[in-house]
Design an enzyme around this catalytic site. Structure first.
Site, PDB file in Angstrom:
ATOM      1  N   PRO A   1      -7.561  57.981 -15.045  1.00  0.00           N
ATOM      2  CA  PRO A   1      -7.747  56.554 -14.759  1.00  0.00           C
ATOM      3  C   PRO A   1      -6.717  55.712 -15.530  1.00  0.00           C
ATOM      4  O   PRO A   1      -6.458  55.998 -16.701  1.00  0.00           O
ATOM      5  CB  PRO A   1      -9.165  56.245 -15.258  1.00  0.00           C
ATOM      6  CG  PRO A   1      -9.768  57.542 -15.699  1.00  0.00           C
ATOM      7  CD  PRO A   1      -8.710  58.581 -15.736  1.00  0.00           C
TER       8      PRO A   1
ATOM      9  N   GLY B   1      -5.050  52.626 -17.639  1.00  0.00           N
ATOM     10  CA  GLY B   1      -5.602  51.708 -18.644  1.00  0.00           C
ATOM     11  C   GLY B   1      -6.835  52.261 -19.329  1.00  0.00           C
ATOM     12  O   GLY B   1      -7.636  51.527 -19.892  1.00  0.00           O
TER      13      GLY B   1
ATOM     14  N   GLY C   1      -6.842  54.554 -21.833  1.00  0.00           N
ATOM     15  CA  GLY C   1      -6.597  55.114 -23.164  1.00  0.00           C
ATOM     16  C   GLY C   1      -6.344  56.606 -23.114  1.00  0.00           C
ATOM     17  O   GLY C   1      -6.271  57.266 -24.153  1.00  0.00           O
ATOM     18  N   LEU C   2      -6.209  57.153 -21.889  1.00  0.00           N
ATOM     19  CA  LEU C   2      -6.070  58.603 -21.754  1.00  0.00           C
ATOM     20  C   LEU C   2      -4.647  59.018 -21.393  1.00  0.00           C
ATOM     21  O   LEU C   2      -4.409  60.131 -20.931  1.00  0.00           O
ATOM     22  CB  LEU C   2      -7.071  59.122 -20.706  1.00  0.00           C
ATOM     23  CG  LEU C   2      -8.540  58.830 -21.042  1.00  0.00           C
ATOM     24  CD1 LEU C   2      -9.464  59.289 -19.920  1.00  0.00           C
ATOM     25  CD2 LEU C   2      -8.940  59.509 -22.362  1.00  0.00           C
ATOM     26  N   GLY C   3      -3.695  58.108 -21.607  1.00  0.00           N
ATOM     27  CA  GLY C   3      -2.288  58.498 -21.498  1.00  0.00           C
ATOM     28  C   GLY C   3      -1.740  58.556 -20.087  1.00  0.00           C
ATOM     29  O   GLY C   3      -0.835  59.355 -19.808  1.00  0.00           O
ATOM     30  N   SER C   4      -2.230  57.700 -19.178  1.00  0.00           N
ATOM     31  CA  SER C   4      -1.726  57.783 -17.796  1.00  0.00           C
ATOM     32  C   SER C   4      -0.250  57.397 -17.717  1.00  0.00           C
ATOM     33  O   SER C   4       0.520  58.034 -16.989  1.00  0.00           O
ATOM     34  CB  SER C   4      -2.561  56.938 -16.847  1.00  0.00           C
ATOM     35  OG  SER C   4      -2.511  55.589 -17.205  1.00  0.00           O
ATOM     36  N   SER C   5       0.192  56.379 -18.485  1.00  0.00           N
ATOM     37  CA  SER C   5       1.611  55.996 -18.382  1.00  0.00           C
ATOM     38  C   SER C   5       2.501  57.066 -19.007  1.00  0.00           C
ATOM     39  O   SER C   5       3.585  57.366 -18.495  1.00  0.00           O
ATOM     40  CB  SER C   5       1.866  54.624 -19.017  1.00  0.00           C
ATOM     41  OG  SER C   5       1.531  54.644 -20.381  1.00  0.00           O
ATOM     42  N   ALA C   6       2.046  57.694 -20.089  1.00  0.00           N
ATOM     43  CA  ALA C   6       2.838  58.779 -20.701  1.00  0.00           C
ATOM     44  C   ALA C   6       2.959  59.945 -19.727  1.00  0.00           C
ATOM     45  O   ALA C   6       4.032  60.549 -19.587  1.00  0.00           O
ATOM     46  CB  ALA C   6       2.181  59.243 -21.997  1.00  0.00           C
TER      47      ALA C   6
ATOM     48  N   ASP D   1       1.882  59.785 -27.490  1.00  0.00           N
ATOM     49  CA  ASP D   1       1.331  60.008 -26.143  1.00  0.00           C
ATOM     50  C   ASP D   1       2.285  60.848 -25.295  1.00  0.00           C
ATOM     51  O   ASP D   1       1.877  61.814 -24.633  1.00  0.00           O
ATOM     52  CB  ASP D   1       1.112  58.678 -25.409  1.00  0.00           C
ATOM     53  CG  ASP D   1      -0.006  57.850 -26.010  1.00  0.00           C
ATOM     54  OD1 ASP D   1      -0.478  58.187 -27.112  1.00  0.00           O
ATOM     55  OD2 ASP D   1      -0.399  56.848 -25.376  1.00  0.00           O
TER      56      ASP D   1
HETATM   57  C1  MEV Z   1      -1.991  54.814 -27.638  1.00  0.00           C
HETATM   58  O1  MEV Z   1      -2.456  55.964 -26.959  1.00  0.00           O
HETATM   59  C2  MEV Z   1      -1.642  55.148 -29.052  1.00  0.00           C
HETATM   60  C3  MEV Z   1      -1.147  53.973 -29.892  1.00  0.00           C
HETATM   61  O2  MEV Z   1      -1.020  54.452 -31.218  1.00  0.00           O
HETATM   62  C4  MEV Z   1       0.175  53.429 -29.383  1.00  0.00           C
HETATM   63  C5  MEV Z   1       1.332  54.377 -29.627  1.00  0.00           C
HETATM   64  O3  MEV Z   1       1.256  55.248 -30.496  1.00  0.00           O
HETATM   65  O4  MEV Z   1       2.363  54.195 -28.945  1.00  0.00           O
HETATM   66  C6  MEV Z   1      -2.162  52.836 -29.900  1.00  0.00           C
END
Ligand code: MEV
Length: 309
Positions: free
Chosen positions: A81, A83, A85-90, A131
């Site tokens: 999903p 946004g 926090g699970l790294g979709s853009s990475a 990420d």
């Molecule tokens: C985001 O998954 C992790 C953060 O530390 C940002 C980053 O390291 O680039 C919040």
């Protein structure tokens, strides 16, 4: 014309998010949700059949500007999903860079990690490579920690991040997604403002760094009780930095009675939390009862890889 497909995993951060942006250590694990990119040389530039809107696709646009000349058709699909926090853009950056490299007959994990970090940094303004390196390498990675198998170093803005592979015992965790989309860039910028103006915030970042060093030892030795307690402590420190939310706190609190520990994971603000547990079904029920979407995950997921069509 020949197509190339690559996929890359999402990730959770076990400990150290935000503090890692300032060069402190972090631990991250790949998860079995993946982003997939298929690329085909073409006369125009399109994503999923539509002419690319560069404002809507900043990561893709950056990567194409730097590493592709001419037209391209990109088809994407993802189980991560966005946004969350699970790294979709990475995972998007890692899979697109892996596919582009494969189309040139190359494959180089370190180069894919460097290019993917560059895309995140330029798009978000401030970032660490945690990420993107976790998505490219898979498994579990340690950042700025001793004792692992060294993979690569990435430097930017006076910080150096030393990325290594670490072997860990098999562990079960449950992710709880709040359903609230929270883009990383603004949350990193919020912590940056606090950090730049407050010694208290700098102390909290240092404390997260020390906690992550202790957690790496607990992780390697399979001490789930110790690791869980440190994850819960990390959540409290992240709350003090202002990146938790009511929904995240609710899912963390609901999971704790059935877990060794729980915390938000990734940038926070919404997105997801993660619980370390030996009772995953109970944690899933608790997360669902409190309005979240649970995913059971385990360690050992592969990183970016080329797939046969
Ligand atoms: C985001 O998954 C992790 C953060 O530390 C940002 C980053 O390291 O680039 C919040």
């Amino acid at each position: 014309m020949a197509s190339h497909t690559a996929s890359a995993p999402g990730k959770i951060i076990l400990l150290g998010e935000h503090a890692v942006v300032y060069g402190r250590p972090a631990l991250a694990m790949a998860i079995d949700l993946r982003f997939r990119c298929k690329i085909t040389p073409s006369d125009s530039v399109s994503i999923n059949g539509w002419e690319i809107d560069r404002a809507k696709h900043p990561y893709t646009s950056h990567i194409l500007n730097e590493h592709w000349s001419g037209g391209i058709d990109i088809e994407t699909s993802s189980t991560i999903p966005s946004g969350s926090g699970l790294g979709s853009s990475a995972a998007l950056c890692a899979s697109l860079n892996a596919a582009i490299m494969a189309s040139g007959g190359a494959s180089d994990e370190e180069e894919i990690a460097q290019r993917s970090f560059d895309a995140e940094l330029k798009t978000q303004g401030s970032a660490s490579p945690v990420d993107t390196s976790a998505s490219v390498h898979g498994q579990v990675i340690a950042v700025n920690l001793q004792g692992g198998r060294p993979l690569w170093d990435i430097s930017h803005g006076g910080n150096n991040w030393n990325i290594s592979h670490i072997d860990v015992p098999r562990m079960t965790m449950v992710i709880g997604h709040t359903g609230i989309s929270a883009p990383t860039g603004p949350l990193v910028a919020k912590v940056r403002r606090y950090y730049d103006h407050s010694n208290f915030a700098k102390d909290i970042v240092d404390e997260i760094g020390s906690l992550t060093e202790d957690a790496a030892l607990a992780l390697s030795s399979g001490d789930r009780v110790g690791l869980g307690a440190m994850m819960t402590e990390n959540h409290k420190l992240l709350s003090i930095l202002g990146v938790s939310s009511r929904e995240l706190d609710k899912l963390v609190d609901a999971s704790l009675p059935y877990s060794f520990g729980a915390k938000l994971t990734g940038a926070g603000g919404g997105g997801s939390m993660v619980a370390l547990t030996d009772r995953p079904d109970r944690v899933c029920e608790a997360i669902e009862r409190h309005g979240g979407t649970p995913y059971i995950i385990s360690s050992g997921q592969p990183g970016a890889m080329v797939e046969m069509d």
